[in-house]
Motif scaffolding. Structure first.
Motif, PDB file in Angstrom:
ATOM      1  N   VAL A 264       0.815  -1.270  -0.151  1.00  0.00           N
ATOM      2  CA  VAL A 264       0.159  -0.173  -0.111  1.00  0.00           C
ATOM      3  C   VAL A 264       0.937   1.144  -0.086  1.00  0.00           C
ATOM      4  N   PHE A 265       0.436   2.128  -0.752  1.00  0.00           N
ATOM      5  CA  PHE A 265       1.229   3.356  -0.854  1.00  0.00           C
ATOM      6  C   PHE A 265       0.172   4.395  -1.228  1.00  0.00           C
ATOM      7  N   LEU A 266       0.453   5.833  -0.936  1.00  0.00           N
ATOM      8  CA  LEU A 266      -0.241   7.105  -1.207  1.00  0.00           C
ATOM      9  C   LEU A 266       0.229   7.785  -2.190  1.00  0.00           C
ATOM     10  N   ASP A 267      -0.351   8.881  -2.728  1.00  0.00           N
ATOM     11  CA  ASP A 267      -0.473   9.627  -3.893  1.00  0.00           C
ATOM     12  C   ASP A 267       0.942  10.029  -4.325  1.00  0.00           C
ATOM     13  N   TYR A 268       1.723  10.367  -3.336  1.00  0.00           N
ATOM     14  CA  TYR A 268       3.107  11.141  -3.405  1.00  0.00           C
ATOM     15  C   TYR A 268       4.053  10.073  -4.207  1.00  0.00           C
ATOM     16  N   ARG A 269       3.750   8.736  -3.986  1.00  0.00           N
ATOM     17  CA  ARG A 269       4.686   7.720  -4.543  1.00  0.00           C
ATOM     18  C   ARG A 269       4.480   7.520  -6.170  1.00  0.00           C
ATOM     19  N   LEU A 270       3.317   7.949  -6.715  1.00  0.00           N
ATOM     20  CA  LEU A 270       3.051   7.829  -7.988  1.00  0.00           C
ATOM     21  C   LEU A 270       3.959   8.554  -8.863  1.00  0.00           C
ATOM     22  N   PRO A 271       4.223   9.806  -8.773  1.00  0.00           N
ATOM     23  CA  PRO A 271       5.220  10.349  -9.635  1.00  0.00           C
ATOM     24  C   PRO A 271       6.626   9.653  -9.652  1.00  0.00           C
ATOM     25  N   PHE A 272       7.193   8.978  -8.486  1.00  0.00           N
ATOM     26  CA  PHE A 272       8.238   8.476  -8.387  1.00  0.00           C
ATOM     27  C   PHE A 272       8.124   7.193  -9.234  1.00  0.00           C
ATOM     28  N   TYR A 273       7.310   6.777  -9.100  1.00  0.00           N
ATOM     29  CA  TYR A 273       6.857   5.268 -10.003  1.00  0.00           C
ATOM     30  C   TYR A 273       6.847   5.370 -11.201  1.00  0.00           C
ATOM     31  N   LYS A 274       6.189   6.706 -11.767  1.00  0.00           N
ATOM     32  CA  LYS A 274       6.071   7.084 -13.070  1.00  0.00           C
ATOM     33  C   LYS A 274       7.319   7.236 -13.737  1.00  0.00           C
ATOM     34  N   TYR A 275       8.384   7.881 -12.955  1.00  0.00           N
ATOM     35  CA  TYR A 275       9.606   8.320 -13.491  1.00  0.00           C
ATOM     36  C   TYR A 275      10.391   6.970 -13.437  1.00  0.00           C
ATOM     37  N   LEU A 276      10.355   6.125 -12.607  1.00  0.00           N
ATOM     38  CA  LEU A 276      11.209   4.889 -12.682  1.00  0.00           C
ATOM     39  C   LEU A 276      10.846   4.097 -13.833  1.00  0.00           C
ATOM     40  N   ASN A 277       9.442   4.185 -14.411  1.00  0.00           N
ATOM     41  CA  ASN A 277       8.919   3.399 -15.376  1.00  0.00           C
ATOM     42  C   ASN A 277       9.484   4.072 -16.801  1.00  0.00           C
TER      43      ASN A 277
ATOM     44  N   PHE B  73      -8.615   6.124   1.172  1.00  0.00           N
ATOM     45  CA  PHE B  73      -7.700   5.424   0.460  1.00  0.00           C
ATOM     46  C   PHE B  73      -8.369   5.071  -1.033  1.00  0.00           C
ATOM     47  N   GLU B  74      -9.638   4.796  -1.033  1.00  0.00           N
ATOM     48  CA  GLU B  74     -10.321   4.043  -2.156  1.00  0.00           C
ATOM     49  C   GLU B  74     -10.004   4.970  -3.491  1.00  0.00           C
ATOM     50  N   HIS B  75      -9.842   5.970  -3.438  1.00  0.00           N
ATOM     51  CA  HIS B  75      -9.719   7.159  -4.782  1.00  0.00           C
ATOM     52  C   HIS B  75      -8.406   6.572  -5.479  1.00  0.00           C
ATOM     53  N   LEU B  76      -7.608   6.119  -4.654  1.00  0.00           N
ATOM     54  CA  LEU B  76      -6.078   5.789  -5.019  1.00  0.00           C
ATOM     55  C   LEU B  76      -6.366   4.567  -6.200  1.00  0.00           C
ATOM     56  N   LEU B  77      -7.209   3.703  -5.749  1.00  0.00           N
ATOM     57  CA  LEU B  77      -7.497   2.341  -6.913  1.00  0.00           C
ATOM     58  C   LEU B  77      -7.439   2.839  -8.309  1.00  0.00           C
ATOM     59  N   PHE B  78      -8.241   3.884  -8.417  1.00  0.00           N
ATOM     60  CA  PHE B  78      -8.424   4.491  -9.758  1.00  0.00           C
ATOM     61  C   PHE B  78      -7.223   5.473 -10.257  1.00  0.00           C
ATOM     62  N   LYS B  79      -6.722   6.124  -9.371  1.00  0.00           N
ATOM     63  CA  LYS B  79      -5.517   6.765  -9.567  1.00  0.00           C
ATOM     64  C   LYS B  79      -4.364   5.890  -9.934  1.00  0.00           C
ATOM     65  N   ILE B  80      -4.055   5.059  -9.294  1.00  0.00           N
ATOM     66  CA  ILE B  80      -3.030   4.193  -9.643  1.00  0.00           C
ATOM     67  C   ILE B  80      -2.935   3.680 -10.962  1.00  0.00           C
ATOM     68  N   GLN B  81      -4.123   3.098 -11.330  1.00  0.00           N
ATOM     69  CA  GLN B  81      -4.403   2.633 -12.722  1.00  0.00           C
ATOM     70  C   GLN B  81      -4.324   3.575 -13.572  1.00  0.00           C
ATOM     71  N   ASP B  82      -4.739   4.579 -13.471  1.00  0.00           N
ATOM     72  CA  ASP B  82      -4.831   6.002 -14.513  1.00  0.00           C
ATOM     73  C   ASP B  82      -3.253   6.243 -14.536  1.00  0.00           C
ATOM     74  N   VAL B  83      -2.255   6.209 -13.687  1.00  0.00           N
ATOM     75  CA  VAL B  83      -0.951   6.887 -13.856  1.00  0.00           C
ATOM     76  C   VAL B  83      -0.146   5.655 -14.425  1.00  0.00           C
ATOM     77  N   MET B  84      -0.414   4.393 -13.770  1.00  0.00           N
ATOM     78  CA  MET B  84       0.561   3.348 -14.205  1.00  0.00           C
ATOM     79  C   MET B  84       0.341   2.584 -15.312  1.00  0.00           C
ATOM     80  N   GLY B  85      -1.156   2.553 -15.613  1.00  0.00           N
ATOM     81  CA  GLY B  85      -1.814   1.643 -16.383  1.00  0.00           C
ATOM     82  C   GLY B  85      -1.611   0.229 -16.419  1.00  0.00           C
ATOM     83  N   ASN B  86      -0.976  -0.306 -17.559  1.00  0.00           N
ATOM     84  CA  ASN B  86      -0.866  -1.729 -17.371  1.00  0.00           C
ATOM     85  C   ASN B  86       0.347  -2.271 -16.524  1.00  0.00           C
TER      86      ASN B  86
END
Length: 396
Positions: free
Chosen positions: A15-28, A49-62
């Motif tokens: 489990v992780f929060l919003d702030y990790r998504l830009p970090f993961y996006k750059y790593l990708n 937390f539930e909104h993140l289920l949509f946000k994770i998929q939106d940012v990271m896709g497949n």
């Protein structure tokens, strides 16, 4: 190994929060689309937390891999998948099917979080498959001061199977070295806040909007201080408020805004709510927090236990001078005395009082500019670059 020259990375983080998504996006981006994040769906089924289920998929896709089979026992609620607030209870995973899901990914390198949660299973997997295992780790000498010998022994044994550690800063380095981890295994990646989002939001505010909001909390020419965090014992808010009562005897025009709620909120409001210079605002939606960063003169975090308090780099990105305690693992990297901020001992009220007063003797605009320069080295992009380089170096 992949047929391409770029290794496939699997970051298994329950489990992780919003702030990790830009970090993961750059790593990708750095791993040319070969970076994947595995997370537990069930851990997001709770308020906030539930909104993140949509946000994770939106940012990271497949590249986002949801794991839906996990059951989690919360030692505070003593129930499965019914979680206590963040400050209570340990989360014990019952990870049915996780091993098979990890094997299915056929990753070249595995990254886990901490020594517990999914890490024991990942140690087993990488042992049998001979894949490199990295651990993202953030604890410090202070936060681990009461760790029992069984926990320390477990960490020492785990270290035999770990290729490297991706850590926040020097305080974590000290702790890992204290339990016998080889210095060559430790790589400082850093921990990023949601800097880009906050700065972008502030840029959309007009001077008129800022002046109108600031007038609600600051009627005079004094300084406006800001705290943002949980109203719990660990954040040290009560010590700050005790010191504040003394501070305003010398600086009666200063004001203090406090954002956040928690189990101490009602008692603190009862005790300090009638003091005109103290503004207990309760929980503020994160999407609105930037407004308070934009009007504050100084940010202060009196925590008595934090690995790397993210609100400090958030405030710095917004151009604020900062003050935090010696119990905050981020202070060696982020707070430079008299340059962009101050450090104090929360348990010594006089050091808090002296710190609050010291900002009346500095050029706050210049300090804020230094904060932005220092924080820029801990942006999501910079942190991702360091992690990328550490992992690539390990393959050579």
């Amino acid at each position: 190994m992949n047929t391409s020259n770029t290794p496939k990375i699997l970051y298994a983080n329950p489990v992780f929060l919003d702030y990790r998504l830009p970090f993961y996006k750059y790593l990708n981006e750095l791993f040319q689309g070969n970076f994947y994040v595995l997370y537990s769906v069930n851990r997001y089924h709770r308020p906030g937390f539930e909104h993140l289920l949509f946000k994770i998929q939106d940012v990271m896709g497949n590249n986002a891999i949801p794991y839906e089979g996990e059951l989690v026992y919360d030692t505070f609620t003593k129930k499965i998948n019914e979680f206590a607030p963040e400050q209570g209870g340990k989360k014990i995973p019952i990870a049915k099917g996780l091993f098979s899901l990890i094997r299915k990914q056929k990753a070249d390198i595995i990254i886990s979080e901490g020594f517990f949660q999914w890490t024991p299973l990942l140690v087993l997997y990488t042992f049998f498959t001979r894949k490199p295992l990295y651990i993202g780790y953030e604890r410090t000498m202070h936060t681990e001061r009461n760790a029992g010998w069984i926990k320390v022994l477990h960490r020492k044994l785990t270290d035999y199977f770990v290729t490297g550690y991706l850590v926040n800063g020097s305080e974590t380095v000290k702790y890992l070295k204290s339990i016998g981890v080889n210095d060559e295994k430790i790589h400082i990646g850093g921990m990023n806040a949601d800097s880009e989002g906050l700065v972008s939001a502030i840029a959309q505010m007009t001077d008129k909007d800022k002046k109108k909001l600031k007038k609600e909390y600051q009627q005079t020419q004094g300084l406006l201080f800001l705290f943002s965090g949980q109203m719990v014992e660990r954040k040290g808010v009560k010590y700050l408020l005790q010191a504040w009562v003394e501070h305003v005897k010398s600086y009666p025009d200063d004001n203090l805004m406090l954002l956040g709620d928690g189990y101490l909120y009602d008692s603190l409001r009862l005790q300090y709510g009638n003091i005109s210079s103290i503004h207990l605002l309760g929980k503020v939606n994160y999407a609105q927090v930037y407004k308070y960063y934009s009007i504050a003169d100084v940010f202060i975090m009196p925590t008595i236990e934090d690995n790397w308090s993210l609100v400090v780099p958030e405030a710095m990105a917004c151009g604020l001078p900062v003050a935090t305690s010696i119990y905050n693992g981020c202070y060696p990297e982020l707070v430079k005395k008299d340059l962009n901020g101050m450090v104090f001992d929360t348990f010594n009220m006089h050091t808090i009082i002296d710190t609050l007063a010291s900002f009346h003797k500095h050029d706050l605009k210049a300090m804020g500019e230094e904060s932005k320069k220092i924080e820029a080295n801990f942006s999501a992009k910079q942190c991702a670059q360091r992690v990328y380089e550490a992992v690539i170096k390990g393959l050579k």
